[in-house]
Design a protein around this motif. Structure first.
Motif, PDB file in Angstrom:
ATOM      1  N   ALA A 156      46.722 -11.181 109.060  1.00  0.00           N
ATOM      2  CA  ALA A 156      47.699 -10.092 108.950  1.00  0.00           C
ATOM      3  C   ALA A 156      48.344 -10.097 107.573  1.00  0.00           C
ATOM      4  O   ALA A 156      49.449 -10.600 107.394  1.00  0.00           O
ATOM      5  N   PRO A 157      47.664  -9.551 106.581  1.00  0.00           N
ATOM      6  CA  PRO A 157      48.258  -9.487 105.248  1.00  0.00           C
ATOM      7  C   PRO A 157      49.339  -8.415 105.152  1.00  0.00           C
ATOM      8  O   PRO A 157      49.421  -7.529 106.005  1.00  0.00           O
ATOM      9  N   ILE A 158      50.157  -8.527 104.130  1.00  0.00           N
ATOM     10  CA  ILE A 158      51.148  -7.497 103.810  1.00  0.00           C
ATOM     11  C   ILE A 158      50.476  -6.511 102.855  1.00  0.00           C
ATOM     12  O   ILE A 158      49.822  -6.913 101.896  1.00  0.00           O
ATOM     13  N   VAL A 159      50.613  -5.218 103.134  1.00  0.00           N
ATOM     14  CA  VAL A 159      49.985  -4.199 102.294  1.00  0.00           C
ATOM     15  C   VAL A 159      50.994  -3.107 101.957  1.00  0.00           C
ATOM     16  O   VAL A 159      52.046  -2.999 102.588  1.00  0.00           O
ATOM     17  N   LEU A 160      50.653  -2.306 100.980  1.00  0.00           N
ATOM     18  CA  LEU A 160      51.508  -1.192 100.586  1.00  0.00           C
ATOM     19  C   LEU A 160      50.979   0.085 101.249  1.00  0.00           C
ATOM     20  O   LEU A 160      49.917   0.594 100.905  1.00  0.00           O
ATOM     21  N   PHE A 161      51.722   0.587 102.223  1.00  0.00           N
ATOM     22  CA  PHE A 161      51.373   1.836 102.891  1.00  0.00           C
ATOM     23  C   PHE A 161      52.014   3.001 102.135  1.00  0.00           C
ATOM     24  O   PHE A 161      53.073   2.857 101.534  1.00  0.00           O
ATOM     25  N   TYR A 162      51.363   4.167 102.198  1.00  0.00           N
ATOM     26  CA  TYR A 162      51.972   5.341 101.575  1.00  0.00           C
ATOM     27  C   TYR A 162      51.602   6.611 102.333  1.00  0.00           C
ATOM     28  O   TYR A 162      50.605   6.672 103.053  1.00  0.00           O
ATOM     29  N   ASN A 163      52.446   7.604 102.181  1.00  0.00           N
ATOM     30  CA  ASN A 163      52.274   8.897 102.835  1.00  0.00           C
ATOM     31  C   ASN A 163      51.458   9.806 101.926  1.00  0.00           C
ATOM     32  O   ASN A 163      51.955  10.289 100.903  1.00  0.00           O
ATOM     33  N   LYS A 164      50.198  10.007 102.285  1.00  0.00           N
ATOM     34  CA  LYS A 164      49.288  10.783 101.437  1.00  0.00           C
ATOM     35  C   LYS A 164      49.783  12.208 101.219  1.00  0.00           C
ATOM     36  O   LYS A 164      49.627  12.774 100.134  1.00  0.00           O
ATOM     37  N   GLU A 165      50.377  12.786 102.220  1.00  0.00           N
ATOM     38  CA  GLU A 165      50.851  14.162 102.119  1.00  0.00           C
ATOM     39  C   GLU A 165      51.924  14.294 101.042  1.00  0.00           C
ATOM     40  O   GLU A 165      51.892  15.243 100.225  1.00  0.00           O
ATOM     41  N   ALA A 271      59.066   4.815 111.058  1.00  0.00           N
ATOM     42  CA  ALA A 271      59.340   6.230 111.311  1.00  0.00           C
ATOM     43  C   ALA A 271      59.709   6.972 110.034  1.00  0.00           C
ATOM     44  O   ALA A 271      59.352   8.137 109.846  1.00  0.00           O
ATOM     45  N   LEU A 272      60.417   6.305 109.137  1.00  0.00           N
ATOM     46  CA  LEU A 272      60.796   6.939 107.873  1.00  0.00           C
ATOM     47  C   LEU A 272      59.568   7.316 107.062  1.00  0.00           C
ATOM     48  O   LEU A 272      59.548   8.334 106.373  1.00  0.00           O
ATOM     49  N   LEU A 273      58.512   6.493 107.165  1.00  0.00           N
ATOM     50  CA  LEU A 273      57.282   6.784 106.431  1.00  0.00           C
ATOM     51  C   LEU A 273      56.529   7.936 107.068  1.00  0.00           C
ATOM     52  O   LEU A 273      56.154   8.898 106.382  1.00  0.00           O
ATOM     53  N   PHE A 274      56.296   7.886 108.380  1.00  0.00           N
ATOM     54  CA  PHE A 274      55.439   8.926 108.967  1.00  0.00           C
ATOM     55  C   PHE A 274      56.147  10.259 109.193  1.00  0.00           C
ATOM     56  O   PHE A 274      55.494  11.275 109.413  1.00  0.00           O
ATOM     57  N   THR A 275      57.494  10.268 109.111  1.00  0.00           N
ATOM     58  CA  THR A 275      58.198  11.552 109.189  1.00  0.00           C
ATOM     59  C   THR A 275      58.432  12.157 107.819  1.00  0.00           C
ATOM     60  O   THR A 275      59.024  13.239 107.709  1.00  0.00           O
ATOM     61  N   GLY A 276      57.976  11.480 106.771  1.00  0.00           N
ATOM     62  CA  GLY A 276      58.085  12.030 105.431  1.00  0.00           C
ATOM     63  C   GLY A 276      59.421  11.824 104.750  1.00  0.00           C
ATOM     64  O   GLY A 276      59.681  12.404 103.694  1.00  0.00           O
ATOM     65  N   LYS A 277      60.271  10.982 105.326  1.00  0.00           N
ATOM     66  CA  LYS A 277      61.567  10.708 104.686  1.00  0.00           C
ATOM     67  C   LYS A 277      61.451   9.639 103.598  1.00  0.00           C
ATOM     68  O   LYS A 277      62.332   9.498 102.759  1.00  0.00           O
ATOM     69  N   ALA A 278      60.365   8.877 103.636  1.00  0.00           N
ATOM     70  CA  ALA A 278      60.076   7.879 102.603  1.00  0.00           C
ATOM     71  C   ALA A 278      58.608   7.985 102.230  1.00  0.00           C
ATOM     72  O   ALA A 278      57.761   8.287 103.072  1.00  0.00           O
ATOM     73  N   ALA A 279      58.315   7.740 100.952  1.00  0.00           N
ATOM     74  CA  ALA A 279      56.943   7.916 100.470  1.00  0.00           C
ATOM     75  C   ALA A 279      56.076   6.677 100.648  1.00  0.00           C
ATOM     76  O   ALA A 279      54.855   6.784 100.800  1.00  0.00           O
ATOM     77  N   LYS A 303      46.790  10.904 107.180  1.00  0.00           N
ATOM     78  CA  LYS A 303      47.904  10.995 106.238  1.00  0.00           C
ATOM     79  C   LYS A 303      48.427   9.632 105.778  1.00  0.00           C
ATOM     80  O   LYS A 303      49.255   9.558 104.871  1.00  0.00           O
ATOM     81  N   LEU A 304      47.948   8.562 106.418  1.00  0.00           N
ATOM     82  CA  LEU A 304      48.393   7.219 106.045  1.00  0.00           C
ATOM     83  C   LEU A 304      47.438   6.603 105.033  1.00  0.00           C
ATOM     84  O   LEU A 304      46.243   6.471 105.280  1.00  0.00           O
ATOM     85  N   GLY A 305      47.995   6.219 103.879  1.00  0.00           N
ATOM     86  CA  GLY A 305      47.210   5.533 102.868  1.00  0.00           C
ATOM     87  C   GLY A 305      47.635   4.076 102.785  1.00  0.00           C
ATOM     88  O   GLY A 305      48.728   3.711 103.230  1.00  0.00           O
ATOM     89  N   PHE A 306      46.772   3.227 102.221  1.00  0.00           N
ATOM     90  CA  PHE A 306      47.094   1.805 102.100  1.00  0.00           C
ATOM     91  C   PHE A 306      46.362   1.225 100.897  1.00  0.00           C
ATOM     92  O   PHE A 306      45.186   1.491 100.671  1.00  0.00           O
ATOM     93  N   VAL A 307      47.098   0.442 100.104  1.00  0.00           N
ATOM     94  CA  VAL A 307      46.543  -0.193  98.909  1.00  0.00           C
ATOM     95  C   VAL A 307      47.134  -1.589  98.762  1.00  0.00           C
ATOM     96  O   VAL A 307      48.111  -1.934  99.428  1.00  0.00           O
TER      97      VAL A 307
END
Length: 442
Positions: A156-165, A271-279, A303-307
């Motif tokens: 279970a690594p830590i990753v950077l998720f982002y909202n593609k939209e 929730a902040l990420l998938f509702t678009g309140k945080a990028a 819509k979920l990105g990860f790097v």
């Protein structure tokens, strides 16, 4: 994929759903402290909670059917109850044959008290088994160059998720460098969107930022020195620079307003990420299942990105290095009989991470710590994410275990308290380093 919602704490403990009362033991009989099955096998204590309990029970049952003289008797405990009970049992010389744990600081304590067996030569005698696991999974199982635990289960690594939209709206790409991070902070703030979600009240969520930054700036050797308790290890310049960059990010309003009152256990940060309140959101891979389940098709719609975490210019750390939870671990009690130890080792070799167990973990959205499962992962509906996690873990030159698991309980609590103050800017990076330096050896 159906991955249960879970907090990071319960995930690390492999209690993926709300833990229930201590479950009944297996059909082999009750496994009290130090007891083994009546047929001469070995005892094991394990954590309750699904899907892990059912998966382990099936593995134990299959092994027992094939090895009637080496049956494993399991007793299941809630996470917190287990942590208390196992310490008491080990201290009293009444531990089960197989000691389940998290490696790192806890394992080091057992080793120093001669409570678990050195498995180095056994692994040398079973090279195919050792080659089966990710090389990075052995770090938290190793103390003073010797292996004292069997890595098992999943990574279970830590990753950077982002909202593609949101990124598409802004016309930007996910960050590759720390300069990119700071640039994106301005971009999203100008759009009225929080750059990063953070459940800061939980403290360990903030810790993930320091873990990656310290690695990228100073390389893995800096924390290794801290783990080994070397004098003034926390005063390394890389620690100061890490704290400085964190406070620069806070000052630039990199995190959502009020982050210190947001909890991760409530999944409010997700929730902040998938509702678009945080990028963006730096978090563990265990959050993927929760976002897929509760994200209003955010994951299903792509819509979920990860790097991987960005690089830091001039830093010594390899950009492929990972942090997080490299595996879970099982050791053998030094107080067990020779027959019990023999049964435990046979189970380690033939009962853990069989093909059936591997398939079960993948179906529940996890990446087992074994090599050569690319084809299995590629058949999953979540193949993009699973292959990303697999590649990150498998190819990591080093995989740093979460600091609060790697350090002693005393040092870990001090760490979380000081991280909280660092993010709130109530202490300076220098004060953070000095406060933590005082915990060395504790």
């Amino acid at each position: 994929m159906k991955q249960p919602q879970t907090s990071r704490r319960s995930f690390l403990a492999l209690a993926a759903l709300t833990p229930f009362a201590v479950a009944a033991t297996t059909a082999c009989g009750t496994s009290g402290p130090g007891a083994s099955s009546g047929s001469g096998g070995a005892s094991m204590w394990y954590l309750s909670g699904e899907p892990n309990q059912t998966t382990m029970q099936k593995a134990v049952d299959a092994f027992g059917s094939a090895n009637p003289n080496d049956k494993i008797t399991v007793t299941y405990f809630q996470n917190d109850a287990y942590k208390t009970k196992i310490k008491t049992a080990i201290g009293a010389g009444q531990a089960p044959t197989i000691i389940y744990g998290w490696g790192g600081g806890g394992l080091k304590t057992y080793v120093e008290a001669n409570q678990v067996d050195d498995l180095t030569s056994w692994f040398d005698e079973n090279p195919d088994l050792k080659k089966k696991f990710f090389p990075s999974s052995f770090g938290a199982a190793t103390v003073n160059g010797k292996i004292y635990a069997l890595p098992n289960q999943y990574v279970a690594p830590i990753v950077l998720f982002y909202n593609k939209e949101l990124f598409e709206k802004a016309g930007v790409q996910p960050p590759k460098t720390w300069d990119d991070v700071m640039s994106l902070v301005k971009t999203f703030n100008d759009m009225g969107v929080a750059p990063f979600s953070l459940g800061g009240q939980s403290r360990w969520t903030s810790m993930m930022w320091l873990e990656y930054l310290l690695d990228r700036i100073g390389g893995p050797g800096v924390f290794n020195a801290i783990f080994e308790g070397k004098p003034n290890a926390w005063l390394d310049p890389a620690v100061i620079e890490t704290g400085t960059k964190i406070q620069e990010l806070v000052s630039a309003e990199g995190f959502i307003k009020g982050f210190s009152s947001i909890t991760a256990d409530s999944n409010a940060d997700q929730a902040l990420l998938f509702t678009g309140k945080a990028a963006m959101m730096l978090h563990g891979t265990w959050t993927y299942g929760g976002m897929k389940k509760n994200g209003q098709n955010f994951v299903q719609d792509g819509k979920l990105g990860f790097v991987q975490f960005p690089t830091v210019p001039g830093g010594k750390g390899d950009p492929k290095n990972g942090v997080g939870n490299p595996a879970q671990y099982m050791s053998i009690s030094s107080k067990a009989t020779d027959k019990e130890k023999e049964s435990a080792k046979k189970f380690f070799k033939d009962g853990i991470l069989t093909e059936t167990v591997i398939d079960t973990y993948i179906n529940t959205g996890s990446v087992p710590i074994v090599n050569g499962i690319e084809d299995k992962l590629s058949k999953s509906p979540d193949k993009d994410f699973l292959n990303f996690v697999y590649g990150l873990a498998k190819n990591a030159p080093t995989f740093q275990q979460s600091w609060d698991q790697a350090l002693s309980p005393t040092a870990a609590e001090a760490l979380l308290n000081n991280i909280d103050q660092l993010f709130l800017k109530s202490i300076t990076p220098q004060q953070f380093a000095e406060n933590m330096n005082a915990t060395l050896g504790k």
